[in-house]
Design an enzyme around this catalytic site. Structure first.
Site, short mmCIF file in Angstrom:
data_model
loop_
_atom_site.label_atom_id
_atom_site.label_comp_id
_atom_site.label_asym_id
_atom_site.label_seq_id
_atom_site.Cartn_x
_atom_site.Cartn_y
_atom_site.Cartn_z
N LYS A 489 0.94 -1.10 -0.14
CA LYS A 489 -0.01 -0.02 -0.02
C LYS A 489 0.71 1.30 -0.15
O LYS A 489 2.17 1.02 0.15
CB LYS A 489 -0.95 -0.12 1.19
CG LYS A 489 0.01 0.14 2.56
CD LYS A 489 -1.01 -0.41 4.01
CE LYS A 489 0.04 -0.32 5.24
NZ LYS A 489 -0.66 -1.11 6.21
N TYR A 713 12.73 32.32 4.65
CA TYR A 713 11.40 32.73 4.89
C TYR A 713 11.36 33.24 6.43
O TYR A 713 12.08 32.60 7.23
CB TYR A 713 10.35 31.86 4.57
CG TYR A 713 9.96 31.82 3.18
CD1 TYR A 713 9.50 32.97 2.41
CD2 TYR A 713 9.82 30.43 2.59
CE1 TYR A 713 9.34 32.93 1.07
CE2 TYR A 713 9.77 30.35 1.10
CZ TYR A 713 9.48 31.41 0.34
OH TYR A 713 9.15 31.38 -0.85
C1 LIG Z 1 0.08 -1.56 7.04
C2 LIG Z 1 -0.67 -2.95 7.47
C3 LIG Z 1 0.34 -3.97 7.89
C4 LIG Z 1 1.58 -3.85 7.91
O1 LIG Z 1 2.11 -3.19 9.04
P1 LIG Z 1 3.56 -2.81 9.49
O2 LIG Z 1 3.57 -2.42 10.81
O3 LIG Z 1 4.21 -2.10 8.33
O4 LIG Z 1 4.36 -4.23 9.33
C5 LIG Z 1 -0.30 -5.18 8.37
N1 LIG Z 1 -1.83 -5.38 8.61
C6 LIG Z 1 -2.58 -4.34 8.13
C7 LIG Z 1 -3.89 -4.45 8.23
C8 LIG Z 1 -1.95 -3.05 7.64
O5 LIG Z 1 -2.92 -2.03 7.36
#
Ligand SMILES: *Cc1c(COP(=O)(O)O)cnc(C)c1O
EC number: 5.1.1.1
Length: 818
Positions: A489, A713
């Site tokens: 993701k 800035y």
């Molecule tokens: C993002 C996510 C993970 C992975 O988590 P990490 O801490 O990056 O290993 C696992 N399960 C779900 C449902 C997630 O949204």
């Protein structure tokens, strides 16, 4: 030529079936690398992460008819593969080694075996270069130096070769004896001994002694006698040696090394004579590597002037292969590593494993240092590009052009790089995957430049080898039947979704997960065929999900109602149930269960693939009790799901931190996220991971700022003394957090930490480089192995996840592998 029948007497085993004469030409251990089924012998090897036996049906279907296996019922094998020759052995890897050892024994030539902690590959490549005017050299492709790589390297030996150079690497005791039997070196080089890969050994001493086993039968061993441990061990073993040293008595005594410009002048005595040579490098490692080569050349009695001449032409060995975006939707694989046949085969494999990148094009120069007669060489090149499905060849060089008739695929020939560039029309390349592979003298970097898009000077470099290392680290923690879902993701945590997904597909993970339907669609359009779970599917994407075979996460009743309402007919539709066990983000609770199951029973075409939950505090030990409670809740809820549905579903609850902390709760699958990208969320095992990404930019301008003047800035950066500042080409629009302003953040320039001065601007910021030798165009590291995400996140009170995913998409990603 060896036949399968002869093989059965070389490699002892049980002949399950011998049904047809079959030549053994190509040895295959990785089913993905099949190029010509005829003449291929497949060894089904069981590795730590994979089992070659799984790929027999596929290979059989593709036409391979010769297998070496370790398992399988005789009757079943015969029934499944009626036309295949099959040999069953105790251990397929050992069978492969035995075959290679047999092959090796057919040759009389000098064979150099190289081992040591560092420099093996470079010394090998350089020696091959240095010897190529007189010898037909065969050598290990890249760093093929493992239990598997060495036999495959040795298998390349052919009658026309006159000299062989193979490297051998080990990670634990007992391995070198086997490599020695395969290589049977007549000469040896021990490069040096460092502290790397110490894990498998009880001491440095043991490591040295294990490595020395490669040289048990050599006529002569080359090494540097200044390495005391190596020196003592060689003497104790009474191996005949040829040494060089600065501080010891040696065959070549180094009197002085001085740096002059880009060269190192070495003064040494050899056979009582004082001599001097220039090495075209100044760094210590290169000088050491070159001195090993010098020792070999002196031993081979090359005249000094000739040695100097060849050393002058020595060039650095590019150790990486880069992938980058180019004009008109093209994508480049830039491989300047080496330019022999084996290197070409490896690069072509990579090309083949980038599915649906459009047309496959190869830009190739003459192959130098191949150790083959020209016509035979280009015949093999032609076969190789054709077998790998290359659709267009651009061949550059007098030699390859001479053999143009051998090429049957569409091809254009140019006598030189300049000739090609003069006629280069960018519009003639569109949506192609282009492998650029040329010998150094052809200066293909000019071609790469011509193809590269103009981008601003900020890039995120993604190390694909580090990614694979991290993947394997987590895999090594999993029980054999546990599946692996990888979270890609948010643009694969900022690293580039498609490239990462493609690598994961190649390494055969079981599932991918993305946040939104569009991310999944994009992966599908780029040829990703793995199952994909979509965690946040909106109702208007349901049709798309089915069209692209994406599997939604379902976390609420209304959502499920909308989903089933969108179904048409009885086509099976796969979903994943999210259960809320305490995170209180998304998911069903037990109160929803009755309605949930009623609905699911009405729609038997909806198949629940998995049930899962997410831990709220797996990364922090203070929450261990809570995590355990969540896991217990999850187990009982998931059991209820299965009981109600009447079939098994995949149950999973662990994220990266959970994999480290709760190995006993892997259940059917785990979900790997941040760990893949190099951050170990519990902090306990950070050392085991490799950093994956490095954010780099460049200096745009250097300025002098007087005491009392201000920078940037709101005039926030106040010079408390006279200062030199550098303006660098990264700002908050690139994802560089504004909280780094005013000394909170640092960057690295020439390895030195430089604090931010003033506020971060949209596209730029200023850093303090007082006292450093910095100029416009210099490289700046924003984060990387020497300036970690963990540290930077702490500085601004956030977590590495945020820094990684914030790197904006306008920052170009460059992928490379070593
Ligand atoms: C993002 C996510 C993970 C992975 O988590 P990490 O801490 O990056 O290993 C696992 N399960 C779900 C449902 C997630 O949204």
């Amino acid at each position: 030529m060896l036949t399968f029948q002869e093989l059965t007497s070389i490699v002892q085993g049980h002949v399950v079936q011998l049904v047809q004469p079959w030549p053994v030409v190509h040895l295959l251990t990785d089913s993905r690398k099949l190029s010509q089924p005829a003449g291929t012998l497949f060894f089904a090897i069981r590795g730590k992460y994979n089992d070659g036996h799984k790929y027999l049906p596929q290979l059989y279907q593709q036409g391979v008819r010769a297998f070496v296996v370790e398992q399988g019922e005789e009757a079943e094998l015969k029934q499944q593969y009626p036309e295949a020759n099959i040999l069953r052995v105790e251990n397929s890897l050992e069978a492969l080694q035995k075959l290679a050892a047999w092959h090796r024994a057919n040759f009389q030539m000098s064979v150099i075996g190289i081992t040591g902690s560092n420099g093996k590959t470079i010394v090998k490549e350089w020696l091959a270069q240095l010897l190529s005017p007189d010898e037909m050299v065969v050598k290990s492709p890249r760093s093929y130096n493992s239990q598997l790589g060495v036999p495959l390297s040795v298998w390349q030996m052919e009658q026309n070769h006159t000299f062989a150079i193979f490297e051998a690497g080990i990670s634990q005791p007992g391995e070198m004896e086997k490599l020695q039997q395969v290589i049977q070196p007549t000469l040896g080089i021990f490069t040096n001994i460092g502290s790397a890969h110490d894990e498998g050994f009880t001491s440095h001493r043991q490591k040295v002694e294990e490595k020395l086993k490669l040289f048990k039968d050599v006529d002569l061993l080359f090494y540097c006698a200044d390495h005391a441990l190596v020196h003592e061990a060689v003497q104790a073993k009474e191996i005949k040696a040829f040494t060089w040293a600065r501080t010891q008595a040696a065959d070549i005594t180094i009197k002085a090394t001085t740096t002059v410009g880009h060269k190192t002048i070495v003064v040494y005595t050899w056979q009582g004579m004082k001599q001097r040579l220039a090495i075209p490098f100044t760094d210590e490692a290169s000088v050491e590597n070159a001195l090993h080569c010098l020792a070999v050349l002196l031993y081979l009695s090359l005249p000094l002037s000739e040695i100097q001449d060849r050393l002058d032409r020595l060039h650095p060995v590019a150790m990486r292969l880069e992938m980058k975006e180019a004009i008109n939707g093209c994508y480049l694989i830039d491989d300047t590593y080496n330019n022999d046949l084996a290197g070409l085969a490896i690069a072509l494999d990579l090309l083949v494993n980038q599915p649906q990148r459009g047309k496959r094009t190869v830009i190739l120069s003459d192959l130098l240092e191949s150790g083959l007669p020209e016509e035979k060489l280009y015949r093999q090149v032609a076969e190789l590009v054709q077998a790998r499905g290359v659709e267009r060849l651009i061949a550059i060089g007098e030699k390859i052009s001479k053999y143009r008739n051998l090429f049957t695929i569409p091809a254009a020939f140019y006598s030189s790089t300049a000739d090609f560039l003069n006629q280069f029309i960018p519009g003639q390349f569109r949506d192609e995957l282009i492998l650029v592979k040329g010998a150094r003298v052809f200066e293909f970097e000019k071609i790469v430049q011509a193809f590269q898009q103009k981008v601003h000077g900020t890039v995120l470099e993604v190390n694909l080898d580090a990614l694979v290392h991290n993947l394997n680290y987590y895999r090594s923690k999993l029980a054999p039947d546990v599946r692996l879902m990888v979270m890609v993701k948010a643009f694969a945590y900022g690293s580039g979704s498609f490239e990462v997904a493609n690598l994961l597909q190649f390494h055969r993970v079981d599932y991918l997960a993305v946040a939104y339907a569009d991310e999944g669609v994009q992966l599908r359009e780029n040829g990703i065929t793995l199952p994909i779970m979509v965690m946040n599917p909106s109702p208007d994407s349901f049709a798309k999900l089915r069209q692209y075979n994406l599997e939604p996460e379902i976390y609420a009743l209304e959502q499920l109602q909308a989903y089933v309402a969108s179904l048409s007919g009885a086509v099976t539709s796969k979903i994943h149930l999210k259960l809320d066990t305490g995170m209180h983000r998304l998911g069903f609770t037990e109160e929803d269960f009755e309605d949930l199951f009623t609905l699911l029973k009405q729609y038997p075409q909806v198949q629940v693939m998995s049930a899962f939950s997410h831990l709220a505090g797996a990364d922090e030990a203070v929450h261990n009790d809570f995590s355990q409670l969540q896991i217990r809740n999850f187990r009982s809820m998931a059991d209820a799901v299965e009981a109600q549905l009447g079939y098994k579903v995949i149950k999973h609850v662990l994220n990266s931190a959970g994999i480290v902390r709760f190995p006993e709760h892997q259940l059917d699958m785990v979900r790997l996220g941040i760990g893949l990208y190099g951050v170990e969320a519990t902090g306990d095992e950070q050392e085991a991971l490799r950093p994956v990404s490095m954010l780099k930019t460049t200096v745009s301008q250097v300025k002098k700022v007087k005491q009392g003047e201000t920078v940037g800035y709101s005039r926030k950066g106040i010079a408390d003394s006279d200062k030199t500042t550098a303006t660098i080409a990264i700002g908050y629009a690139d994802g560089y957090d504004r909280r780094f302003s005013n000394g909170i953040g640092h960057v690295l320039i020439h390895g030195q930490r430089c604090p931010l001065i003033g506020n971060v601007c949209m596209d730029m910021c200023m850093v303090d480089v007082t006292g450093l030798d910095v100029k416009a165009g210099d490289e700046v590291t924003v984060f990387g192995p020497q300036l970690t995400l963990v540290e930077l996140a702490k500085r601004i009170g956030t977590i590495p996840y945020e820094l990684l995913t914030n790197v904006s998409t306008r920052v170009k990603r460059v992928f490379y592998s070593e």
